[in-house]
Every structure is written in C-alpha cells, then in structure tokens.
Motif scaffolding. Structure first.
Motif, PDB file in Angstrom:
ATOM      1  N   ALA A  74       0.846  -1.207   0.000  1.00 50.10           N
ATOM      2  CA  ALA A  74       0.000   0.000   0.000  1.00 50.10           C
ATOM      3  C   ALA A  74       0.879   1.254   0.000  1.00 50.10           C
ATOM      4  O   ALA A  74       0.570   2.239  -0.688  1.00 50.10           O
ATOM      5  N   GLY A  75       1.975   1.217   0.745  1.00 46.68           N
ATOM      6  CA  GLY A  75       2.889   2.364   0.781  1.00 46.68           C
ATOM      7  C   GLY A  75       3.543   2.597  -0.569  1.00 46.68           C
ATOM      8  O   GLY A  75       3.739   3.752  -0.996  1.00 46.68           O
ATOM      9  N   LEU A  76       3.858   1.517  -1.281  1.00 46.15           N
ATOM     10  CA  LEU A  76       4.446   1.665  -2.615  1.00 46.15           C
ATOM     11  C   LEU A  76       3.424   2.251  -3.582  1.00 46.15           C
ATOM     12  O   LEU A  76       3.751   3.110  -4.403  1.00 46.15           O
ATOM     13  N   GLN A  77       2.181   1.810  -3.480  1.00 43.78           N
ATOM     14  CA  GLN A  77       1.134   2.364  -4.367  1.00 43.78           C
ATOM     15  C   GLN A  77       0.982   3.861  -4.138  1.00 43.78           C
ATOM     16  O   GLN A  77       0.908   4.658  -5.094  1.00 43.78           O
ATOM     17  N   GLN A  78       0.982   4.256  -2.849  1.00 41.84           N
ATOM     18  CA  GLN A  78       0.847   5.681  -2.517  1.00 41.84           C
ATOM     19  C   GLN A  78       2.048   6.469  -3.066  1.00 41.84           C
ATOM     20  O   GLN A  78       1.913   7.577  -3.574  1.00 41.84           O
ATOM     21  N   THR A  79       3.235   5.848  -3.005  1.00 38.93           N
ATOM     22  CA  THR A  79       4.458   6.511  -3.496  1.00 38.93           C
ATOM     23  C   THR A  79       4.424   6.612  -5.028  1.00 38.93           C
ATOM     24  O   THR A  79       4.781   7.651  -5.601  1.00 38.93           O
ATOM     25  N   ILE A  80       3.975   5.561  -5.677  1.00 37.46           N
ATOM     26  CA  ILE A  80       3.813   5.599  -7.151  1.00 37.46           C
ATOM     27  C   ILE A  80       2.845   6.723  -7.525  1.00 37.46           C
ATOM     28  O   ILE A  80       3.108   7.512  -8.446  1.00 37.46           O
ATOM     29  N   ASP A  81       1.748   6.826  -6.786  1.00 36.80           N
ATOM     30  CA  ASP A  81       0.754   7.877  -7.077  1.00 36.80           C
ATOM     31  C   ASP A  81       1.387   9.261  -6.931  1.00 36.80           C
ATOM     32  O   ASP A  81       1.129  10.161  -7.738  1.00 36.80           O
ATOM     33  N   TRP A  82       2.232   9.426  -5.902  1.00 32.19           N
ATOM     34  CA  TRP A  82       2.854  10.745  -5.672  1.00 32.19           C
ATOM     35  C   TRP A  82       3.801  11.102  -6.834  1.00 32.19           C
ATOM     36  O   TRP A  82       3.746  12.222  -7.358  1.00 32.19           O
ATOM     37  N   TYR A  83       4.636  10.156  -7.260  1.00 29.75           N
ATOM     38  CA  TYR A  83       5.579  10.463  -8.364  1.00 29.75           C
ATOM     39  C   TYR A  83       4.826  10.667  -9.687  1.00 29.75           C
ATOM     40  O   TYR A  83       5.250  11.461 -10.531  1.00 29.75           O
ATOM     41  N   THR A  84       3.699   9.972  -9.824  1.00 25.42           N
ATOM     42  CA  THR A  84       2.900  10.154 -11.038  1.00 25.42           C
ATOM     43  C   THR A  84       2.295  11.558 -11.065  1.00 25.42           C
ATOM     44  O   THR A  84       2.258  12.209 -12.119  1.00 25.42           O
ATOM     45  N   ALA A  85       1.872  12.034  -9.904  1.00 21.36           N
ATOM     46  CA  ALA A  85       1.199  13.342  -9.833  1.00 21.36           C
ATOM     47  C   ALA A  85       2.187  14.509  -9.740  1.00 21.36           C
ATOM     48  O   ALA A  85       1.783  15.662  -9.854  1.00 21.36           O
ATOM     49  N   ASN A  86       3.465  14.224  -9.508  1.00 22.31           N
ATOM     50  CA  ASN A  86       4.430  15.301  -9.253  1.00 22.31           C
ATOM     51  C   ASN A  86       5.644  15.225 -10.183  1.00 22.31           C
ATOM     52  O   ASN A  86       6.795  15.337  -9.745  1.00 22.31           O
ATOM     53  N   ARG A  87       5.368  15.071 -11.472  1.00 24.26           N
ATOM     54  CA  ARG A  87       6.451  14.976 -12.463  1.00 24.26           C
ATOM     55  C   ARG A  87       7.335  16.224 -12.447  1.00 24.26           C
ATOM     56  O   ARG A  87       8.536  16.146 -12.640  1.00 24.26           O
ATOM     57  N   ASP A  88       6.718  17.385 -12.200  1.00 23.91           N
ATOM     58  CA  ASP A  88       7.507  18.634 -12.193  1.00 23.91           C
ATOM     59  C   ASP A  88       8.586  18.612 -11.124  1.00 23.91           C
ATOM     60  O   ASP A  88       9.599  19.298 -11.239  1.00 23.91           O
ATOM     61  N   TRP A  89       8.345  17.858 -10.079  1.00 26.06           N
ATOM     62  CA  TRP A  89       9.306  17.811  -8.961  1.00 26.06           C
ATOM     63  C   TRP A  89      10.552  17.016  -9.349  1.00 26.06           C
ATOM     64  O   TRP A  89      11.651  17.390  -8.970  1.00 26.06           O
ATOM     65  N   TRP A  90      10.390  15.924 -10.117  1.00 24.31           N
ATOM     66  CA  TRP A  90      11.542  15.052 -10.381  1.00 24.31           C
ATOM     67  C   TRP A  90      12.102  15.129 -11.798  1.00 24.31           C
ATOM     68  O   TRP A  90      13.284  14.835 -12.022  1.00 24.31           O
ATOM     69  N   GLU A  91      11.267  15.529 -12.776  1.00 26.61           N
ATOM     70  CA  GLU A  91      11.731  15.489 -14.176  1.00 26.61           C
ATOM     71  C   GLU A  91      12.994  16.312 -14.441  1.00 26.61           C
ATOM     72  O   GLU A  91      13.865  15.868 -15.190  1.00 26.61           O
ATOM     73  N   PRO A  92      13.164  17.502 -13.814  1.00 23.13           N
ATOM     74  CA  PRO A  92      14.354  18.297 -14.148  1.00 23.13           C
ATOM     75  C   PRO A  92      15.685  17.611 -13.840  1.00 23.13           C
ATOM     76  O   PRO A  92      16.709  17.973 -14.424  1.00 23.13           O
ATOM     77  N   VAL A  93      15.714  16.642 -12.939  1.00 25.36           N
ATOM     78  CA  VAL A  93      17.006  16.010 -12.598  1.00 25.36           C
ATOM     79  C   VAL A  93      17.134  14.583 -13.137  1.00 25.36           C
ATOM     80  O   VAL A  93      18.199  13.966 -13.038  1.00 25.36           O
ATOM     81  N   LYS A  94      16.082  14.063 -13.715  1.00 25.17           N
ATOM     82  CA  LYS A  94      16.061  12.635 -14.077  1.00 25.17           C
ATOM     83  C   LYS A  94      17.136  12.257 -15.112  1.00 25.17           C
ATOM     84  O   LYS A  94      17.868  11.276 -14.935  1.00 25.17           O
ATOM     85  N   ASP A  95      17.253  13.042 -16.177  1.00 25.57           N
ATOM     86  CA  ASP A  95      18.209  12.685 -17.236  1.00 25.57           C
ATOM     87  C   ASP A  95      19.640  12.658 -16.703  1.00 25.57           C
ATOM     88  O   ASP A  95      20.425  11.775 -17.033  1.00 25.57           O
ATOM     89  N   ARG A  96      19.961  13.641 -15.864  1.00 22.96           N
ATOM     90  CA  ARG A  96      21.325  13.714 -15.333  1.00 22.96           C
ATOM     91  C   ARG A  96      21.635  12.487 -14.461  1.00 22.96           C
ATOM     92  O   ARG A  96      22.703  11.883 -14.549  1.00 22.96           O
ATOM     93  N   VAL A  97      20.678  12.087 -13.647  1.00 25.62           N
ATOM     94  CA  VAL A  97      20.886  10.916 -12.779  1.00 25.62           C
ATOM     95  C   VAL A  97      21.087   9.665 -13.631  1.00 25.62           C
ATOM     96  O   VAL A  97      22.017   8.877 -13.394  1.00 25.62           O
ATOM     97  N   GLU A  98      20.253   9.495 -14.631  1.00 21.99           N
ATOM     98  CA  GLU A  98      20.370   8.284 -15.459  1.00 21.99           C
ATOM     99  C   GLU A  98      21.649   8.298 -16.295  1.00 21.99           C
ATOM    100  O   GLU A  98      22.259   7.243 -16.520  1.00 21.99           O
ATOM    101  N   ALA A  99      22.086   9.483 -16.729  1.00 20.36           N
ATOM    102  CA  ALA A  99      23.341   9.552 -17.497  1.00 20.36           C
ATOM    103  C   ALA A  99      24.505   9.116 -16.612  1.00 20.36           C
ATOM    104  O   ALA A  99      25.418   8.408 -17.042  1.00 20.36           O
ATOM    105  N   ARG A 100      24.446   9.519 -15.351  1.00 27.34           N
ATOM    106  CA  ARG A 100      25.518   9.152 -14.418  1.00 27.34           C
ATOM    107  C   ARG A 100      25.537   7.629 -14.205  1.00 27.34           C
ATOM    108  O   ARG A 100      26.582   6.995 -14.242  1.00 27.34           O
ATOM    109  N   TYR A 101      24.369   7.051 -13.983  1.00 31.86           N
ATOM    110  CA  TYR A 101      24.308   5.591 -13.813  1.00 31.86           C
ATOM    111  C   TYR A 101      24.800   4.881 -15.080  1.00 31.86           C
ATOM    112  O   TYR A 101      25.514   3.883 -15.001  1.00 31.86           O
ATOM    113  N   ALA A 102      24.421   5.416 -16.239  1.00 34.01           N
ATOM    114  CA  ALA A 102      24.762   4.748 -17.505  1.00 34.01           C
ATOM    115  C   ALA A 102      26.273   4.678 -17.721  1.00 34.01           C
ATOM    116  O   ALA A 102      26.772   3.791 -18.413  1.00 34.01           O
ATOM    117  N   SER A 103      27.013   5.606 -17.087  1.00 38.42           N
ATOM    118  CA  SER A 103      28.463   5.614 -17.293  1.00 38.42           C
ATOM    119  C   SER A 103      29.156   4.446 -16.593  1.00 38.42           C
ATOM    120  O   SER A 103      30.298   4.122 -16.915  1.00 38.42           O
TER     121      SER A 103
END
Ligand code: NAD
Ligand code: TDX
Length: 349
Positions: free
Chosen positions: A315-344
């Motif tokens: 249930a906590g994971l569902q609530q967390t999924i709902d929060w990230y789904t509703a708050n793309r503006d909060w995380w989208e600006p940093v997402k590409d940079r984080v994934e580029a770092r992991y990809a290296s």
C-alpha cells in the motif's frame, strides 16, 4: 517550540518539516541546508512562500553549509526555549556516490556533525542526531539476528563509515561535554520527495519515463523498509521523551529482497513482463554491496510507545507511485542527469 532542521530540504528532512508544521502549527522552523544536488526547494515551496497560510513566517530556509561554524553557531544561539532543539538530518546520503567521490561525505557527515555539536555544546542546546542502520554493517541472508543498540559498529562503505564516525562524535560529546543529545539509527526510508537516484523512486520514475527499471545483481539483497512518516514520528517521540545520551533504533519490520520490491513495483505499474521478460534489467552489482539490514526496534516501541502506521509495504508503494505520477515537475528536471551518471558505470547483465 523553535527547531533548526539541518538538511531540511532533502528527502527525510523536508517530510519532517511538513509533519512539524502540520502537528505543531505554532512551531518556528529554520531549515539549514547547503542545497546540494540532493536538495529541492520545491519540497518546501508552499511552506516558505505561503503568504496567508498558517505557516507564513514560521518556516525559513537558510542556505548554508552546516560545517560553516559562524552560520551554524548563529542559528543555534537563537534556540533559547525549553523545547527548542536542533534536528540534524544534513548528510551526503547516497552509497553509490560515496564509492565514486568520498570526500563530500567526510566533509558533511563528519566535519558538519562536529560543527553542529560544537554549536550545541557552546549554547547548551538539545540535539537529535539522525543516523542509519548501515553503521552496523550487514547481516547474513539466512540468519535470525537483527540489529540492536548493542550491535557492534562495522560499516562497509564510505557513506556508512562517515555516519558511524558522526555517531561516535555525538557519543563522545555527550560523555565528555554533557551535550544534551540523542541518536536514532533508522532503516531504509521510502515515500514522497525522495531523490530519484535512490532505489524505489528510480524504478518508479524509470517506468513513468519509459525506461527499464534496474536491479543490482540478482536482487537477493534485503532492505528493511519504513515509510518516511513513520521514521519522523519516531524522531518526534524521541525529541519529546527520549533519554539524553541514548541511541534508539527505528524500523517497521519491513524486510523484503530488492527483487520482491522490484516485482511489486512492476506489477503495480502494469509492466510485469511477458514471454520470460521480467520487465526490468539486472545490472552490474554495487561494489561491497551490503547483503541484509534488519532492525529490532522493540526498545523504541516499548519505552516510547511508538508504533509505525504504514505497515503494508504494498500500500505504501502504491501511494508513493501515485505521488511520483502526480508530481512529475518535482523530479523530471534532474532525471536525465541521474540516469546519465548511472549509464556511465552500469552494464546490463
Ligand atoms: P538526502 O540526501 O535526501 O538529503 C540530505 C540533505 O542534506 C540535502 O538537502 C542536502 O542539501 C543537505 N546537506 C548535505 N550536506 C550538507 C551540509 N554540509 N550542510 C547543510 N546541508 C547539507 O538524504 P535523506 O535520505 O533525507 O537522509 C537524511 C538523513 O537521514 C541523513 O543523515 C541520512 O544518513 C539519514 N538516513 C537516511 C535513510 C534513508 O533511507 N534515506 C535511512 C536512515 C537514515
Ligand atoms: O537502481 C538501483 N538498483 C538497485 O538494485 C539502486 C539505486 C539501488 N539498488 C539496490 C541497492 C540496495 O540494495 O537497492 C537497495 C537500496 O539502494 P539505495 O536506495 O541506494 O539505498 P541503500 O544503499 O540501502 O541506503 C539507503 O538506506 C540507508 C539510504 O540511501 C541511506 O541514506 C540510508 O542510510
């Protein structure tokens, strides 16, 4: 009540500030945060700019390093009331980063904690130091034991070693100088406002972004998950009734393997694989990867009457999924940079 919350623009600290504002509407909160890559002003914007709201003027953000003695000392000196305290969340917190670049961890976690301690010593201010179960090292996958306050410290990574060092400084400042401090060591947190570099939000936002989720190694490693609000309710109980000098363990009996958590996220988000494709990739394992963490929080529960409320991880994971789904503006600006770092460094196995 007046609180200085170090690291209050990060994941757990921001959730803590939001809880304090909700539960103690007249509390004044000063967030002391150096606004590293892990901080996000947007986690607090409504509280900081809330003209007309009950919080207007009650929450302020001071952008500074807690290892800057002049600033830290000035803020701590203002805490003169009987219920006033410093709650010290500020830290570099990500194991993967500590393996690549250890120095910021030594600086923030050790020098930062030293500076906070010295300010609390000079002004005789109550301190709560927030630490992690990782200071105890790891457990075998098949053993019964859990960490207790008596478990010997045995940190594995630069992150956990610097958190262990910080805890030792707090213990020494209590014993040698009578600093009025408590310590808590908590297990893995999840919930809203967590940086997308961390396991659970990384997978959720990967799926939301059309990327494949990434599981280190086989996914057999076990973490003991707790909702961030349960961590913070325990911190508030310790602040109110904790015995000075004591260490309290915080956990919610939420042990699951990374594979189990990954499968639940994929299922809840409708990407459970077909035709033998699990829906996620196994990738290069983390060097020195701790096998299992598990917390015995019985002393905290029995002595302080604390209970976690979010005990259903699904249930906590569902609530967390709902929060990230509703708050793309909060995380989208940093997402590409984080994934580029992991990809290296990351290779699909
Ligand atoms: P986070 O990385 O999301 O946030 C840390 C915050 O501290 C950021 O806002 C950052 O800007 C700030 N900061 C870092 N160095 C600073 C400095 N020198 N001066 C001022 N501010 C500084 O971390 P988090 O997950 O919210 O963790 C908070 C605390 O809880 C840490 O002490 C961590 O060790 C501990 N903890 C975390 C977990 C977890 O699962 N995330 C579990 C147990 C304990
Ligand atoms: O993409 C990933 N895939 C994966 O399998 C990531 C980012 C992680 N993992 C694994 C590694 C860990 O076994 O998931 C588990 C959790 O990883 P993290 O979210 O990086 O957390 P962990 O290293 O367990 O540490 C966390 O809990 C204790 C916090 O980051 C620490 O600050 C806290 O002290």
């Amino acid at each position: 009540m007046r609180l200085v919350v170090t690291g209050g623009a990060g994941f757990i600290g921001a959730n803590f500030v939001r809880t304090v504002v909700r539960e103690y509407p007249s509390a004044r909160v000063t967030v002391l945060d150096s606004m590293t890559y892990a901080a996000n002003r947007a986690s607090l914007t409504d509280l900081l700019d809330g003209a007309g709201l009950a919080t207007a003027g009650l929450v302020e953000l001071v952008e500074a390093d807690c290892a800057d003695a002049a600033v830290t000392e000035r803020l701590v000196a203002e805490l003169t009331g009987p219920d006033d305290a410093v709650v010290h969340f500020a830290a570099e917190s990500h194991n993967d980063n500590s393996l690549a670049t250890p120095w910021p961890f030594v600086h923030s976690n050790i020098v930062g904690t030293y500076t906070v301690l010295e300010a609390c010593r000079r002004h005789d201010v109550r301190l709560h130091h927030v630490s992690t179960d990782e200071v105890y090292g790891d457990l075998e996958l098949d053993e019964e034991a859990k960490f207790t306050p008596a478990t010997a410290y045995n940190p594995s990574s630069p992150y956990s070693a610097t958190k262990a060092g910080a805890d030792m400084l707090v213990r020494a400042w209590v014993r040698s100088f009578g600093v009025r401090a408590t310590i808590s060591n908590c297990s893995n947190n999840y919930g809203p406002y967590q940086h997308v570099e961390k396991f659970i939000p990384r997978q959720i936002t990967n799926i939301l972004d059309g990327r494949r989720p990434r599981l280190y190694g086989s996914g057999a490693n076990v973490r003991d998950w707790i909702h961030v609000d349960d961590h913070n309710s325990a911190v508030l109980r310790i602040l109110a009734d904790g015995e000075l000098g004591r260490t309290y363990l915080i956990g919610a009996d939420g042990e699951q393997s990374n594979l189990q958590v990954m499968q639940t996220i994929c299922e809840l988000m409708g990407v459970a694989g077909a035709d033998g494709d699990p829906g996620f990739d196994h990738v290069t394992d983390r060097p020195g990867h701790d096998l299992r963490y598990a917390i015995d929080a019985s002393a905290t529960r029995e002595e302080l009457g604390w209970e976690p409320r979010h005990t259903d991880l699904r249930a906590g994971l569902q609530q967390t999924i709902d929060w990230y789904t509703a708050n793309r503006d909060w995380w989208e600006p940093v997402k590409d940079r984080v994934e580029a770092r992991y990809a290296s460094t990351e290779k699909v196995l």
